[in-house]
Design a protein around this motif. Structure first.
Motif, PDB file in Angstrom:
ATOM      1  N   VAL A 123       0.880  -1.162   0.000  1.00  0.00           N
ATOM      2  CA  VAL A 123       0.000   0.000   0.000  1.00  0.00           C
ATOM      3  C   VAL A 123       0.919   1.214   0.000  1.00  0.00           C
ATOM      4  CG1 VAL A 123      -0.181   0.142   2.516  1.00  0.00           C
ATOM      5  CG2 VAL A 123      -1.995   1.067   1.116  1.00  0.00           C
ATOM      6  N   GLY A 124       0.503   2.265  -0.649  1.00  0.00           N
ATOM      7  CA  GLY A 124       1.362   3.441  -0.711  1.00  0.00           C
ATOM      8  C   GLY A 124       0.560   4.714  -0.726  1.00  0.00           C
ATOM      9  N   VAL A 125       1.282   5.793  -0.608  1.00  0.00           N
ATOM     10  CA  VAL A 125       0.697   7.116  -0.753  1.00  0.00           C
ATOM     11  C   VAL A 125       1.404   7.761  -1.945  1.00  0.00           C
ATOM     12  CG1 VAL A 125       0.310   9.364   0.318  1.00  0.00           C
ATOM     13  CG2 VAL A 125       0.210   7.285   1.715  1.00  0.00           C
ATOM     14  N   ASP A 126       0.645   7.997  -3.001  1.00  0.00           N
ATOM     15  CA  ASP A 126       1.184   8.641  -4.193  1.00  0.00           C
ATOM     16  C   ASP A 126       1.063  10.151  -4.013  1.00  0.00           C
ATOM     17  OD1 ASP A 126       1.575   6.127  -5.314  1.00  0.00           O
ATOM     18  OD2 ASP A 126      -0.352   6.151  -6.351  1.00  0.00           O
ATOM     19  N   VAL A 127       2.099  10.864  -4.351  1.00  0.00           N
ATOM     20  CA  VAL A 127       2.121  12.319  -4.236  1.00  0.00           C
ATOM     21  C   VAL A 127       2.272  12.897  -5.642  1.00  0.00           C
ATOM     22  CG1 VAL A 127       3.322  14.290  -3.215  1.00  0.00           C
ATOM     23  CG2 VAL A 127       3.155  12.149  -1.946  1.00  0.00           C
ATOM     24  N   TYR A 128       1.290  13.727  -6.041  1.00  0.00           N
ATOM     25  CA  TYR A 128       1.289  14.314  -7.376  1.00  0.00           C
ATOM     26  C   TYR A 128       1.220  15.829  -7.288  1.00  0.00           C
ATOM     27  CZ  TYR A 128       0.152   9.633  -9.038  1.00  0.00           C
ATOM     28  OH  TYR A 128       0.188   8.293  -9.308  1.00  0.00           O
TER      29      TYR A 128
END
Length: 84
Positions: free
Chosen positions: A11-16
């Motif tokens: 699981v991850g946190v994508d930062v855009y």
């Protein structure tokens, strides 16, 4: 209720960046989004009305808190999301 979909993995946190048409040096704000292939599959299943859960682990930090809150918001069961 029994689970219809159970995924396992990262699981991850994508930062855009929230600005378009500028280079990274000019970006001033970013958005955070739930990510990771197994997580995306569980979220998609929940959006289609299936009972879904993810087997994964997060840190005991704001990212882990964000992941749990986001999964709950999408209707994904978090009982198998561990903390380390």
């Amino acid at each position: 209720m029994p689970l219809e979909v159970l995924t396992m993995g990262r699981v991850g946190v994508d930062v855009y960046p929230l600005q378009t048409g500028v280079g990274l040096a000019e970006v001033t704000t970013f958005g955070k989004y739930l990510g990771g292939s197994p997580t995306n599959v569980a979220v998609a299943a929940a959006r289609y009305g299936h009972s879904a859960a993810v087997i994964t682990k997060t840190g005991r930090d704001p990212f882990g808190d964000f992941v749990r809150t986001a999964l709950d918001g999408y209707g994904v069961d978090t009982r198998f999301v561990g903390t380390s």
